[in-house]
Design a protein around this motif. Structure first.
Motif, short mmCIF file in Angstrom:
data_model
loop_
_atom_site.label_atom_id
_atom_site.label_comp_id
_atom_site.label_asym_id
_atom_site.label_seq_id
_atom_site.Cartn_x
_atom_site.Cartn_y
_atom_site.Cartn_z
N LEU A 8 -111.39 43.75 7.60
CA LEU A 8 -111.73 42.50 6.92
C LEU A 8 -111.73 42.68 5.41
CD1 LEU A 8 -112.72 39.57 6.92
CD2 LEU A 8 -115.06 40.43 7.20
N LEU A 9 -112.28 43.80 4.94
CA LEU A 9 -112.30 44.07 3.50
C LEU A 9 -110.89 44.23 2.96
CD1 LEU A 9 -113.72 44.71 0.85
CD2 LEU A 9 -113.97 47.09 1.62
N GLY A 10 -110.06 44.97 3.68
CA GLY A 10 -108.69 45.15 3.24
C GLY A 10 -107.92 43.85 3.18
N SER A 11 -108.06 43.02 4.20
CA SER A 11 -107.36 41.73 4.21
C SER A 11 -107.91 40.80 3.14
CB SER A 11 -107.47 41.09 5.59
OG SER A 11 -108.83 40.87 5.96
N THR A 12 -109.19 40.93 2.81
CA THR A 12 -109.79 40.12 1.74
C THR A 12 -109.16 40.45 0.40
OG1 THR A 12 -111.91 39.85 2.87
CG2 THR A 12 -111.92 39.67 0.47
N LEU A 13 -108.98 41.72 0.12
CA LEU A 13 -108.36 42.12 -1.15
C LEU A 13 -106.93 41.60 -1.25
CD1 LEU A 13 -109.59 45.83 -1.51
CD2 LEU A 13 -110.51 43.78 -2.62
N SER A 14 -106.20 41.68 -0.15
CA SER A 14 -104.82 41.22 -0.16
C SER A 14 -104.74 39.70 -0.31
CB SER A 14 -104.13 41.66 1.14
OG SER A 14 -102.77 41.32 1.12
N ALA A 15 -105.59 38.98 0.42
CA ALA A 15 -105.58 37.52 0.33
C ALA A 15 -106.06 37.04 -1.03
CB ALA A 15 -106.46 36.92 1.43
N GLY A 16 -107.06 37.73 -1.59
CA GLY A 16 -107.58 37.34 -2.88
C GLY A 16 -106.62 37.58 -4.03
N THR A 17 -105.67 38.50 -3.84
CA THR A 17 -104.73 38.83 -4.91
C THR A 17 -103.87 37.63 -5.28
OG1 THR A 17 -104.68 41.17 -4.30
CG2 THR A 17 -102.79 40.31 -5.53
N VAL A 18 -103.44 36.87 -4.28
CA VAL A 18 -102.63 35.67 -4.55
C VAL A 18 -103.41 34.71 -5.44
CG1 VAL A 18 -101.43 33.71 -3.52
CG2 VAL A 18 -101.48 35.91 -2.32
N LEU A 19 -104.65 34.46 -5.08
CA LEU A 19 -105.48 33.52 -5.84
C LEU A 19 -105.80 34.07 -7.23
CD1 LEU A 19 -108.01 32.50 -3.02
CD2 LEU A 19 -106.00 31.23 -3.80
N ALA A 20 -106.08 35.37 -7.31
CA ALA A 20 -106.48 35.97 -8.58
C ALA A 20 -105.37 35.89 -9.61
CB ALA A 20 -106.91 37.42 -8.36
N ILE A 21 -104.15 36.26 -9.23
CA ILE A 21 -103.04 36.26 -10.20
C ILE A 21 -102.76 34.84 -10.68
CG2 ILE A 21 -100.60 36.75 -10.50
CD1 ILE A 21 -100.89 39.03 -8.51
N ALA A 22 -102.71 33.88 -9.75
CA ALA A 22 -102.45 32.50 -10.15
C ALA A 22 -103.58 31.95 -11.02
CB ALA A 22 -102.28 31.63 -8.91
N ALA A 23 -104.83 32.24 -10.65
CA ALA A 23 -105.96 31.71 -11.41
C ALA A 23 -106.04 32.32 -12.80
CB ALA A 23 -107.26 31.97 -10.64
N LEU A 24 -105.68 33.59 -12.95
CA LEU A 24 -105.66 34.20 -14.28
C LEU A 24 -104.62 33.55 -15.16
CD1 LEU A 24 -106.11 37.98 -13.34
CD2 LEU A 24 -107.78 36.51 -14.48
N GLY A 25 -103.47 33.17 -14.57
CA GLY A 25 -102.48 32.44 -15.34
C GLY A 25 -102.98 31.09 -15.79
N LEU A 26 -103.65 30.38 -14.90
CA LEU A 26 -104.22 29.07 -15.27
C LEU A 26 -105.34 29.22 -16.28
CD1 LEU A 26 -104.27 27.47 -11.70
CD2 LEU A 26 -102.65 27.01 -13.56
N LEU A 27 -106.06 30.34 -16.21
CA LEU A 27 -107.12 30.60 -17.19
C LEU A 27 -106.54 30.72 -18.60
CD1 LEU A 27 -110.11 31.36 -17.80
CD2 LEU A 27 -109.45 33.74 -17.40
N ILE A 28 -105.39 31.40 -18.72
CA ILE A 28 -104.74 31.53 -20.03
C ILE A 28 -104.38 30.14 -20.55
CG2 ILE A 28 -102.70 32.40 -21.23
CD1 ILE A 28 -102.69 34.74 -19.28
N ASN A 29 -103.84 29.29 -19.68
CA ASN A 29 -103.52 27.92 -20.09
C ASN A 29 -104.74 27.20 -20.63
OD1 ASN A 29 -100.96 28.42 -19.12
ND2 ASN A 29 -101.10 27.02 -17.39
N GLU A 30 -105.82 27.26 -19.87
CA GLU A 30 -107.01 26.48 -20.22
C GLU A 30 -107.74 27.06 -21.41
OE1 GLU A 30 -109.34 25.62 -16.75
OE2 GLU A 30 -107.58 25.02 -15.59
N LYS A 31 -107.63 28.36 -21.64
CA LYS A 31 -108.19 28.93 -22.85
C LYS A 31 -107.50 28.38 -24.10
CE LYS A 31 -111.51 31.89 -21.78
NZ LYS A 31 -112.88 31.78 -22.34
N ALA A 32 -106.23 27.96 -23.92
CA ALA A 32 -105.50 27.36 -25.03
C ALA A 32 -105.65 25.85 -25.07
CB ALA A 32 -104.01 27.72 -24.92
N GLY A 33 -106.41 25.28 -24.12
CA GLY A 33 -106.68 23.85 -24.13
C GLY A 33 -105.74 23.03 -23.27
N ILE A 34 -104.94 23.68 -22.40
CA ILE A 34 -103.97 22.98 -21.56
C ILE A 34 -104.38 23.08 -20.10
CG2 ILE A 34 -101.58 22.84 -20.82
CD1 ILE A 34 -101.93 22.03 -23.68
N VAL A 35 -104.41 21.95 -19.40
CA VAL A 35 -104.67 21.94 -17.96
C VAL A 35 -103.35 21.68 -17.24
CG1 VAL A 35 -105.85 20.79 -16.06
CG2 VAL A 35 -107.01 21.09 -18.25
#
Length: 307
Positions: A8-35
């Protein structure tokens, strides 16, 4: 029992990676004021671009590059519209998401039955052989560890470099940044492209590693969950990563319960990954002052030079 928890822990890390990479990209956008509400569409287009590239070239790393290029290209188009033409960010993002859904379905018609070449084993020597801990932590694809490194790198960039300070100042007060001589529109445009590239990387990882196949609509709402993650994390990279693992773990919990023989309707288990972000956002939204205190001040607002 311990083996199932390690799985379960291993699958959690793998599943969370998809969300983490995409969310970090959106975070960069929003730090610059863009949604950018087009994350779902960008991830879908990147998923088929990455998958098709790997099928044709048999090179998974070229697949990641193709996914990043697709995400960056769509983000650049979005950036031109919202930054230079001052279109509504929310409407433009929704249009981009709808376009990505339709275009990816059209482009992927010939790849529905295609198969990827057999992937290599990425277990870390010695560490991967440790009972329980090894399978859970040290037998993942390099992109799982890259997401963690990306989080650390983004923290350093945002809070330890001059460029990161300028990016955050553009998100907080673009008028002040413009008065100091910084090219606000250019900075926002570069941030949008960087965010799109990361969303593209997440989409390519999804179709070539996490679920190595192409199915229409396979992103299945992860782009929206990644968007919710930025608010859940109050625009902080570490919380984005932890939140991604939280939501990834919730989605994997359903499969874990089913494999353990728990009599729970499959439809309810499928809803868990979508219910969790809604519940969390509802809870943190009870304190609007807390959200406003952490949210970039100019987020979602157009910038007019000379105004």
């Amino acid at each position: 029992m311990f083996e199932s928890y390690a799985l379960l822990l291993g699958s959690t890390l793998s599943a969370g990676t998809v969300l983490a990479i995409a969310a970090l990209g959106l975070l960069i956008n929003e730090k610059a004021g863009i949604v950018n509400l087009g994350a779902e569409g960008m991830m879908l287009c990147a998923a088929i671009a990455g998958f098709a590239t790997v099928v044709i070239t048999h090179n998974p790393w070229l697949g990641f590059l193709a996914g990043m290029a697709a995400g960056a290209l769509l983000a650049a188009f979005f950036g031109v519209l919202v930054i230079w033409l001052n279109t509504n960010q929310y409407a433009t993002g929704l249009a981009l998401s709808l376009f990505g859904v339709g275009f990816s379905a059209f482009a992927g018609i010939n790849f529905v039955q295609a198969k990827l070449p057999e992937s290599a084993s990425y277990a870390i020597p010695v560490l991967g052989d440790i009972p329980l801990i090894g399978p859970a932590l040290f037998r993942h694809h390099p992109m799982v560890y890259a997401a963690m490194a990306l989080t650390v790198g983004l923290i350093w960039f945002l809070y330890r470099t001059r460029a990161g300070l300028v990016l955050r100042s553009v998100g907080e007060s673009p008028e002040s940044a413009h008065a100091l001589g910084y090219p606000v529109r250019r900075i926002r445009f570069l941030a949008v492209i960087a965010g799109g590239a990361l969303c593209g990387l997440a989409g390519a990882y999804l179709s070539t590693v996490y679920t190595p196949l192409w199915v229409e609509g396979m992103v299945a709402g992860r782009g929206w969950i990644a968007l919710a993650l930025t608010t859940f994390a109050t625009w902080r990279p570490v919380r984005v990563l932890l939140g991604a693992y939280l939501f990834g773990g919730v989605s994997m919990l359903g499969f874990h319960l089913q494999s353990s023989g728990v009599d729970v309707p499959a439809q309810f288990l499928s809803m868990l990954q979508y219910i969790a972000p809604i519940v969390v956002l509802a809870l943190i939204s009870r304190n609007p002052a807390f959200i406003r205190a952490n949210m970039p001040a100019s987020i979602g607002k157009p910038f007019y030079p000379g105004s």
